[in-house]
Structure formats: structure tokens, C-alpha cells
Motif scaffolding. Structure first.
Motif, PDB file in Angstrom:
ATOM      1  N   SER A 120       0.615  13.342 -15.829  1.00  0.00           N
ATOM      2  CA  SER A 120       0.438  12.032 -15.215  1.00  0.00           C
ATOM      3  C   SER A 120      -0.901  11.961 -14.492  1.00  0.00           C
ATOM      4  O   SER A 120      -1.619  10.955 -14.596  1.00  0.00           O
ATOM      5  CB  SER A 120       1.539  11.744 -14.203  1.00  0.00           C
ATOM      6  N   LEU A 134       1.765  12.016  -4.346  1.00  0.00           N
ATOM      7  CA  LEU A 134       2.650  12.855  -5.162  1.00  0.00           C
ATOM      8  C   LEU A 134       1.934  13.373  -6.403  1.00  0.00           C
ATOM      9  O   LEU A 134       2.124  14.523  -6.799  1.00  0.00           O
ATOM     10  CB  LEU A 134       3.897  12.071  -5.563  1.00  0.00           C
ATOM     11  N   SER A 177       1.954   6.575  -1.925  1.00  0.00           N
ATOM     12  CA  SER A 177       2.971   7.559  -2.268  1.00  0.00           C
ATOM     13  C   SER A 177       2.746   8.106  -3.676  1.00  0.00           C
ATOM     14  O   SER A 177       2.828   9.321  -3.904  1.00  0.00           O
ATOM     15  CB  SER A 177       4.345   6.911  -2.141  1.00  0.00           C
ATOM     16  N   ILE A 178       2.429   7.204  -4.623  1.00  0.00           N
ATOM     17  CA  ILE A 178       2.181   7.654  -5.999  1.00  0.00           C
ATOM     18  C   ILE A 178       0.988   8.595  -6.031  1.00  0.00           C
ATOM     19  O   ILE A 178       1.039   9.685  -6.619  1.00  0.00           O
ATOM     20  CB  ILE A 178       1.942   6.442  -6.931  1.00  0.00           C
ATOM     21  N   ILE A 179      -0.100   8.192  -5.358  1.00  0.00           N
ATOM     22  CA  ILE A 179      -1.321   9.006  -5.419  1.00  0.00           C
ATOM     23  C   ILE A 179      -1.087  10.375  -4.771  1.00  0.00           C
ATOM     24  O   ILE A 179      -1.463  11.411  -5.324  1.00  0.00           O
ATOM     25  CB  ILE A 179      -2.482   8.257  -4.737  1.00  0.00           C
ATOM     26  N   LEU A 224       0.830  -1.203   0.000  1.00  0.00           N
ATOM     27  CA  LEU A 224       0.000   0.000   0.000  1.00  0.00           C
ATOM     28  C   LEU A 224       0.866   1.257   0.000  1.00  0.00           C
ATOM     29  O   LEU A 224       0.469   2.293  -0.514  1.00  0.00           O
ATOM     30  CB  LEU A 224      -0.891   0.017   1.245  1.00  0.00           C
ATOM     31  N   PRO A 259       3.810   2.213  -1.549  1.00  0.00           N
ATOM     32  CA  PRO A 259       4.111   2.865  -2.825  1.00  0.00           C
ATOM     33  C   PRO A 259       2.879   3.420  -3.511  1.00  0.00           C
ATOM     34  O   PRO A 259       2.938   4.509  -4.087  1.00  0.00           O
ATOM     35  CB  PRO A 259       4.753   1.758  -3.666  1.00  0.00           C
ATOM     36  N   LEU A 260       1.775   2.687  -3.439  1.00  0.00           N
ATOM     37  CA  LEU A 260       0.568   3.159  -4.117  1.00  0.00           C
ATOM     38  C   LEU A 260       0.119   4.492  -3.533  1.00  0.00           C
ATOM     39  O   LEU A 260      -0.174   5.446  -4.265  1.00  0.00           O
ATOM     40  CB  LEU A 260      -0.544   2.127  -3.996  1.00  0.00           C
ATOM     41  N   VAL A 302      -3.736   9.355 -15.378  1.00  0.00           N
ATOM     42  CA  VAL A 302      -4.222   8.360 -14.414  1.00  0.00           C
ATOM     43  C   VAL A 302      -5.724   8.510 -14.204  1.00  0.00           C
ATOM     44  O   VAL A 302      -6.454   7.514 -14.162  1.00  0.00           O
ATOM     45  CB  VAL A 302      -3.459   8.486 -13.072  1.00  0.00           C
ATOM     46  N   TRP A 360       4.042  15.986 -14.081  1.00  0.00           N
ATOM     47  CA  TRP A 360       3.171  15.489 -13.008  1.00  0.00           C
ATOM     48  C   TRP A 360       1.711  15.745 -13.329  1.00  0.00           C
ATOM     49  O   TRP A 360       0.858  14.867 -13.136  1.00  0.00           O
ATOM     50  CB  TRP A 360       3.535  16.146 -11.672  1.00  0.00           C
TER      51      TRP A 360
END
Lengths: 296, 320
Positions: free
Chosen positions: A273, A52, A48-50, A43, A45-46, A277, A270
Motif C-alpha cells: 500500500s 499507519l 491516520s492512514i498516512i 484530517l 482519517p487522512l 500510494v 501495508w
């Protein structure tokens, strides 16, 4: 299980009446804990991606982003309207090629000749195509389109993407056709319909929603892919005028801008991205929603 | 009233509608199927024919060569092949425990169904994020982390060739970490679907003998599902080998031969992504040669994975 029987120890049935040794129970607990920790780890990294994406992408999000052209390196402002249009155009080209090919092949291998050698070959090829790296689609389009037309183009990008999504469309269409109850076909043949009439009027309409799910999943996949369009459509700082010129796409914009030394361009990567997404998620979720009513 | 009284005049509309006739639609569908099959042949032919000048000129030395310098027309992909293999293996090493843990969570009844649904959704979300976004995230999150902690690793464990310093942010390790995230959904999905097919009677039998939950999982369920898990790992390995964008953004793109995980490296797909747009002359052919190698490798891995998966489905079907 009557109420007045002697109380049964909680783990009676799992231990044959004997108490499980504390050591074994401890090991059991530890392994469960380990399993929980490992799962929660994914969870991180996920999230963290969201986070950021939102933190770096949201501040730039505005109407300009969708209507303006990308800024030249070193400049501020601008948007990526041409990249959004480019992505849509190339995904559109990909659909024009692969939707008819995929659905017609699926009809052949599921309706006309499910046990034929050709059907077996098609299934095998579809499986292999799913496993082919996306960049190979780009390499093929480069060899077949770019090298023959001597021109990086939206057409080449579209061709590359169509190969990428063909197996998705073919395999989901086959699944969709399999999902149509056999009784429908029997009833249709029973009233004297030809195979063509059965397929065209009974089977295809019934399978259509599930097929659309496959097509939308393919669209989501294609709009996020970079490798197939990287050196087939290349990139452009201008609006698209024809299919035979270098064309921008959202994903290549992210790739190009991420490695530029300008903070504004990195922020735009960003923002792009985030848009990508959101786009992919919306298409994916709506695909699931379309499919849901079919489970009756 | 006899046979003669049946009208022999023009056909009625209904008769015309149902008269057997050539099914052109079948022909069209047949053609589409043929095209689909030919497409793969076409891809292989196109890649290999464009690679032929390079295959002819460099031969086997292309695979064993360690130099890649387009301006001197020297091409060797051995470091790149090693980079491809090691980054994918490392990714698998990271992803397998995580993927297996999640697959177990999703197939066993540790958690109430709604929570399992949420985990599944999260994994699907992970699969839907485009590769290039992983790359962007990697540049700003994983690269600094690896740079920081890689330095410590190199200090403490630098005597091992795999942790030899200096530590770079854009390195094999960085790419492998992000690759692991990207193949996680593959491992989870396929492992879960095999775990679910393990017959319930096997679990009941194990519990009846007094085994705890984890003794059942480790002693009965995992061994039964092992072929499927192996297949999922092989397919994930294939995916990792072909994954392009995130790797191209993170691995550092160096063709120098190095065994250190902390040094920049390269993979076949990243090499293609970085050099195709600006290549000309024999370099295009050399890149096509590299692409042909990549196709062959991924095809072999995928066929092996699919074969094992099919075999598993047969054997577990027999258990029921």
C-alpha cells in the motif's frame, strides 16, 4: 475616508449603522466554529492512514521487496517484484488501447466536427463512462476476453483498465485542445495550411503537455484500481512470462494479503500500500508540474 | 504578360503541398470517435447478453428474491440491493455535512488563500488514495472501532431495528463510514465549483441589508447553490454505489436480509468482486444479471446528476 472624520464603528457598513445583536453574532461565531470542527474532522482519517502506512509499511521497505517473489502463505521473507511488473504491464496495455482512441476522438470532437451528432454522442458516452463503476470494466473484460480465451490474463486486465481510463484521457485531451488559442488555427489556415497540417503541426504540439497531464492522471488512477483486474488478471505468485496467463498486480496483492491470517502477509499488504500510494502520488504531482508552465 | 504565361507544366512542390486532398486523418479520428461510442454499446450488449440466460430463467424474481445460494442455483438480490442503497445513503449522510463545510471554507474567505490551498491539496490527496488502501485501513482502524462502540450502541439503542445487536466489526456501518471518506472529494469539488459561481453581487446585497456572514451563507448563498449541491450529492451517491474494493473488504459479505446497520450486509459491486473469480455455469449469468442491474442503477443516477448540474450551470449563468 479622510483622517479627521468621526470614527466609524467596525461593523457600520454591515449593519446599516445599528449594532448587530449579540445573539446573531454568537450564532455567527458558533457556525464558523462548527464549520472549522467539521473540516478538521476530515484530517483525522487522512492522518491516520498516512501514519499507519508509514508505521506498518516502512519497516519492510527494502530492495528485496522489489526483486523477490511473494512468499507462500505461512512463509516469511520475499517481496512483490512480480506484482509491480504486473501492474506496469497492465497499465501499459491499457495505455496502448486508450491513448490513441482517446486523443483521436478528442481531435475529432474538438477540431474536425465539434457540433456534429457524433461529437455530441462521444461527449455523452465519455460522461457516462466516467460514471460507470470500475468493477463493470472488469465484468466487461471478463465477458469479452476471459470467457472467449478461457484464460485469466494480463491482456484481460489491461483491457479492463483501458475502459476505465478512456474517459479521463478523452475529456482531458478535449480540454487540452480547447486550451489552444483559436488565433493559432486561424494563422495556420491563413498561410494556407490544410486542416490536417494545422492539427498535426500547430494544435497537437501546443496541446501536448496538457494531454500528457491527462495521461498521467489516468496512469495514477489505473495503477491503484483493483476491481477491474481482480477477476480478469487474477493473481500469480510467479513472474510474468506471457500476456496470456494470470498476472499479479500490487492492488490485488493488497486485497489478497489483507485477508490472510499471517502477520507477515499483512505487513506486506501495508508495504505494498505504501509503495502504491507513493507511486500514485508521484505520478499525480508530476502531472501537475508538467501542466503548470502552460499557464502563461 | 498575360494569363497564358502561367506555367501549366508539372506542379511546383509548394502547389503539391497545398493541393486539397482527402484528409485520411479525419477519417481515422472519425473512426476513433465511432469506436468510443460503440464501446459503451458493446459493454451494455456484452453484459446484457451474458446476463440473458439468468434474466430468462429467474426473471423479476431475481430482484425480489432473498436467497443467494449458488450450489442450489437459487439467486435473489433483494438483500444486496437494500445493502447497496442503504450503505450509499448512509455514506452520503456522513459525507454531506463534512463536504459542505469544506466546500464553504474553500469558496468563502474565512481563511487566507494559502491555507485554503493546503485544504484543497489534502482533499485531492484523499481522492488519490486507492480504494484497496482504504479497505486495508478500514480493516485495522474502523472495524475495531465499530466493534467497540457498536456494542454500546446495540446495548443502548438496540430496541431500534437499525441498531439491533449483536454488533459486528464488518458491518454496513463500517463500510458506510469508509465510503463517506471516499465520496467526500466528489461532494467537495462539485459543491465548491457551484458555490464559487454564486455572483458576488448577491453576497454584497445581503451584507448591505445587515446580514451576518452566516445569515448570508444560509439565506442567500446556499439556496442559490442548492441545485449544484444536490447534483454533487447525486453524483456522490452514484460513486458510492459503484465503489467496490473497500466495501468488499469491510461489509462482511452476507446475503442475509437484515435492517441493522451493525450487521454484515453486501452490495452489488462487492458481490461481483467476491464471487466472479470462482463462479461457473449459471452463477456467472446470475452475476452478469447483478452487474446489469448495477449498470442500470448507476447510469440512471449519473444521468440525473449530470442533468441537474447542467441545469444549474444554465441558471447561475443567467444570474450574472
Amino acid at each position: 475616508m479622510s483622517k479627521n472624520s468621526a470614527p466609524v464603528p467596525q461593523n457600520f457598513f454591515t449593519t446599516g449603522g445599528k449594532q448587530t445583536s449579540p445573539l446573531r453574532l454568537l450564532r455567527n461565531r458558533l457556525l464558523t466554529a462548527l464549520c472549522i470542527v467539521l473540516s478538521l474532522l476530515t484530517l483525522v482519517p487522512l492522518l491516520s492512514i498516512i501514519i499507519l502506512l508509514l508505521r506498518n509499511g516502512l519497516p519492510l521497505l527494502g530492495a528485496d521487496l522489489f526483486t523477490q517473489l511473494p512468499p507462500a502463505p505461512g512463509q516469511d521473507g520475499g517481496g512483490f517484484g512480480n506484482a509491480i511488473v504486473g501492474t506496469l504491464v497492465m497499465v501499459g496495455i491499457a495505455l496502448i488501447f486508450s491513448v490513441p482512441l482517446g486523443i483521436l476522438s478528442a481531435v475529432y470532437i474538438n477540431e474536425y466536427a465539434p457540433t456534429s451528432k457524433l461529437a455530441a454522442a462521444v461527449r455523452f458516452v465519455a460522461k457516462l463512462l466516467t460514471g460507470i463503476p470500475s468493477i463493470i470494466c472488469g465484468v466487461f473484460a471478463f465477458a469479452a476476453v476471459v470467457m472467449t480465451t478461457h484464460q485469466f490474463s494480463a491482456l484481460a486486465g489491461g483491457v479492463a483498465l483501458s475502459i476505465l481510463i478512456l474517459p479521463t484521457i478523452l475529456l482531458t485531451s478535449e480540454q487540452a485542445l480547447m486550451g489552444v488559442a483559436y488565433a493559432y488555427r486561424e494563422a495556420s489556415f491563413g498561410v494556407g495550411a490544410t486542416p490536417f497540417q494545422t492539427i498535426w503541426r500547430i494544435v497537437l504540439p501546443e496541446a501536448l503537455p496538457a494531454m500528457m497531464t491527462g495521461v498521467m492522471l489516468a496512469v495514477a488512477r489505473a495503477s491503484g484500481e483493483t476491481a477491474p483486474v481482480l477477476f480478469t488478471a487474477l493473481f500469480s505468485y510467479n513472474w510474468i512470462h506471457s500476456l496470456m496467463e494470470p498476472t499479479a498486480s500490487l492492488s490485488v496483492l493488497i486485497y489478497n494479503f489483507a485477508s490472510l491470517p499471517y502477520s507477515h502477509h499483512i505487513s506486506m499488504a501495508w508495504a505494498a500500500s505504501l509503495v502504491l500510494v507513493i507511486l500514485v502520488t508521484i505520478v499525480n504531482v508530476s502531472a501537475q508540474i508538467i501542466f503548470r508552465p502552460r499557464h502563461r | 504578360m498575360g494569363v497564358a504565361s502561367i506555367p501549366v507544366g508539372p506542379e511546383s512542390p509548394i502547389q503539391r503541398e497545398y493541393r486539397p486532398r482527402t484528409d485520411f486523418f479525419k477519417g481515422i479520428c472519425w473512426l476513433a470517435s465511432l469506436l468510443t461510442v460503440l464501446l459503451l454499446v458493446c459493454i451494455l450488449l456484452e453484459v446484457f447478453s451474458k446476463a440473458w440466460p439468468a434474466i430468462h430463467r429467474f426473471g423479476f424474481g431475481f430482484i425480489t428474491g432473498v436467497q443467494w445460494s449458488p450450489n442450489r442455483e437459487v439467486f435473489g438480490v433483494l438483500p444486496v440491493l437494500i445493502g447497496t442503497g442503504i450503505s450509499s445513503l448512509l455514506a452520503l449522510l456522513f459525507a454531506l455535512p463534512l463536504g459542505l463545510a469544506i466546500a464553504l471554507f474553500l469558496s468563502e474567505d474565512f481563511l487566507p488563500a494559502p491555507i485554503r490551498q493546503v485544504i484543497r491539496f489534502v482533499i485531492e490527496l484523499l481522492a488519490a488514495i486507492p480504494s484497496v488502501v482504504y479497505g486495508l485501513w478500514g480493516i485495522f482502524v474502523v472495524v475495531p472501532l465499530v466493534q467497540q462502540y457498536g456494542g454500546i450502541l446495540a446495548d443502548k439503542l438496540g430496541f431500534l431495528p437499525i441498531f439491533q445487536g449483536p454488533a459486528y466489526g464488518n458491518s454496513l456501518l463500517t463500510a458506510s463510514i469508509v465510503l463517506a471518506l471516499m465520496v467526500l472529494p466528489t461532494i467537495t469539488a462539485i459543491s465548491r465549483s457551484t458555490l464559487v459561481t454564486v455572483p458576488y453581487a448577491l453576497r454584497e446585497g445581503s451584507y448591505a441589508l445587515g446580514a451576518t456572514r452566516w445569515e448570508t451563507i444560509l439565506g442567500v448563498i446556499l439556496p442559490t447553490a442548492a441545485p449544484g449541491i444536490v447534483a454533487s450529492s447525486i453524483l456522490a451517491f452514484g460513486r458510492a454505489m459503484g465503489e467496490t474494493m473497500a466495501v468488499a473488504m469491510l461489509i462482511g459479505n452476507s446475503q442475509r436480509l437484515s435492517w441493522s446497520f451493525l450487521a454484515p450486509s453486501n452490495t452489488l459491486s462487492a458481490l461481483l468482486a467476491n464471487q466472479f473469480a470462482e463462479a461457473d455455469g449459471i452463477q456467472v449469468n446470475a452475476l452478469m444479471y447483478a452487474a446489469a442491474l448495477l449498470v442500470l442503477m448507476t447510469l440512471c443516477v449519473n444521468i440525473a446528476g449530470e442533468a441537474i448540474l447542467r441545469h444549474t450551470q444554465k441558471t447561475t449563468a443567467g444570474l450574472r
